[in-house]
Design an enzyme around this catalytic site. Structure first.
Site, PDB file in Angstrom:
ATOM      1  N   ASN A  21      -4.930  11.768  11.610  1.00 65.31           N
ATOM      2  CA  ASN A  21      -4.531  11.254  13.168  1.00 65.31           C
ATOM      3  C   ASN A  21      -6.008  12.879  13.539  1.00 65.31           C
ATOM      4  OD1 ASN A  21      -1.729  10.224  12.803  1.00 65.31           O
ATOM      5  ND2 ASN A  21      -1.580  11.983  11.876  1.00 65.31           N
TER       6      ASN A  21
ATOM      7  N   HIS B 217       1.105  -1.265  -0.372  1.00 66.90           N
ATOM      8  CA  HIS B 217       0.144   0.003   0.003  1.00 66.90           C
ATOM      9  C   HIS B 217       1.093   1.179  -0.101  1.00 66.90           C
ATOM     10  CE1 HIS B 217       0.052  -0.261   4.387  1.00 66.90           C
ATOM     11  NE2 HIS B 217       1.046   1.173   4.809  1.00 66.90           N
TER      12      HIS B 217
ATOM     13  N   ARG C  62      -1.516  10.923   4.637  1.00 74.02           N
ATOM     14  CA  ARG C  62      -2.118  11.491   5.804  1.00 74.02           C
ATOM     15  C   ARG C  62      -3.113  11.818   5.372  1.00 74.02           C
ATOM     16  NH1 ARG C  62       0.638   9.968  10.126  1.00 74.02           N
ATOM     17  NH2 ARG C  62       3.306   9.644   9.744  1.00 74.02           N
TER      18      ARG C  62
ATOM     19  N   GLU D 240      -1.905  10.472 -10.465  1.00 72.89           N
ATOM     20  CA  GLU D 240      -2.400   9.938 -11.692  1.00 72.89           C
ATOM     21  C   GLU D 240      -2.756   8.856 -12.436  1.00 72.89           C
ATOM     22  OE1 GLU D 240       1.838   8.908 -15.292  1.00 72.89           O
ATOM     23  OE2 GLU D 240       1.606   8.101 -13.219  1.00 72.89           O
TER      24      GLU D 240
ATOM     25  N   GLU E 102      -3.725   3.374   2.117  1.00 72.76           N
ATOM     26  CA  GLU E 102      -4.151   3.658   3.371  1.00 72.76           C
ATOM     27  C   GLU E 102      -3.919   4.796   4.323  1.00 72.76           C
ATOM     28  OE1 GLU E 102      -1.399   3.690   7.369  1.00 72.76           O
ATOM     29  OE2 GLU E 102      -0.874   1.698   6.194  1.00 72.76           O
TER      30      GLU E 102
END
Length: 146
Positions: free
Chosen positions: A66, A5, A9, A123, A62
């Protein structure tokens, strides 16, 4: 070696998932909330990878959120995510209709770039041979950076 993966963030998880799932078309395959670590992980797969993503737990994106506010910049410095699409023009039109800026239009019928709300470059590549150049894409200028 096997690709698993790419982690990116997200400052605003709802906005980020709206982009990746509702606009780009990825599918949420799993989610993990850590009260102790104060973060959420959301794993996404392209529709064509959902089955193999479940079996192999890859390939995926992923999304890490936070819970405590942090400033993230330089999203482009890691490179980009790349996805093969069946019709580059239809995909770009769908994204544009959903309010996504096409930073690098598919003038060549083969490649385009967009950015997520967190500044991650994505892309888009035409599956198989490039499509013949078509308006309005052929004469559309670049917007911003990718």
């Amino acid at each position: 070696m096997q690709y698993l993966h790419t982690m990116v963030r997200a400052q605003d998880l709802k906005e980020t998932l709206a982009f990746y799932c509702d606009k780009l078309g990825l599918v949420e395959t799993s989610r993990y909330d850590s009260e102790k670590g104060r973060f959420t992980l959301v794993f996404l797969a392209a529709p064509g990878d959902v089955e193999s993503g479940g079996e192999k737990n890859a390939p995926k994106v992923e999304i890490t959120h936070n819970w405590d506010p942090e400033e993230y910049d330089g999203g482009r410095n890691f490179g980009h995510l790349a996805y093969r699409v069946d019709d580059i023009y239809a995909t770009c039109q769908r994204l544009m209709d959903a309010g996504v800026t096409i930073n690098r239009p598919p003038r060549d019928g083969h490649m385009a770039f967009v950015r997520s709300p967190d500044g991650i470059s994505i892309e888009l590549l035409q599956a198989g041979e490039s499509l013949p150049p078509r308006e309005p894409w052929a004469s559309m200028a670049n917007t911003g950076s990718w």
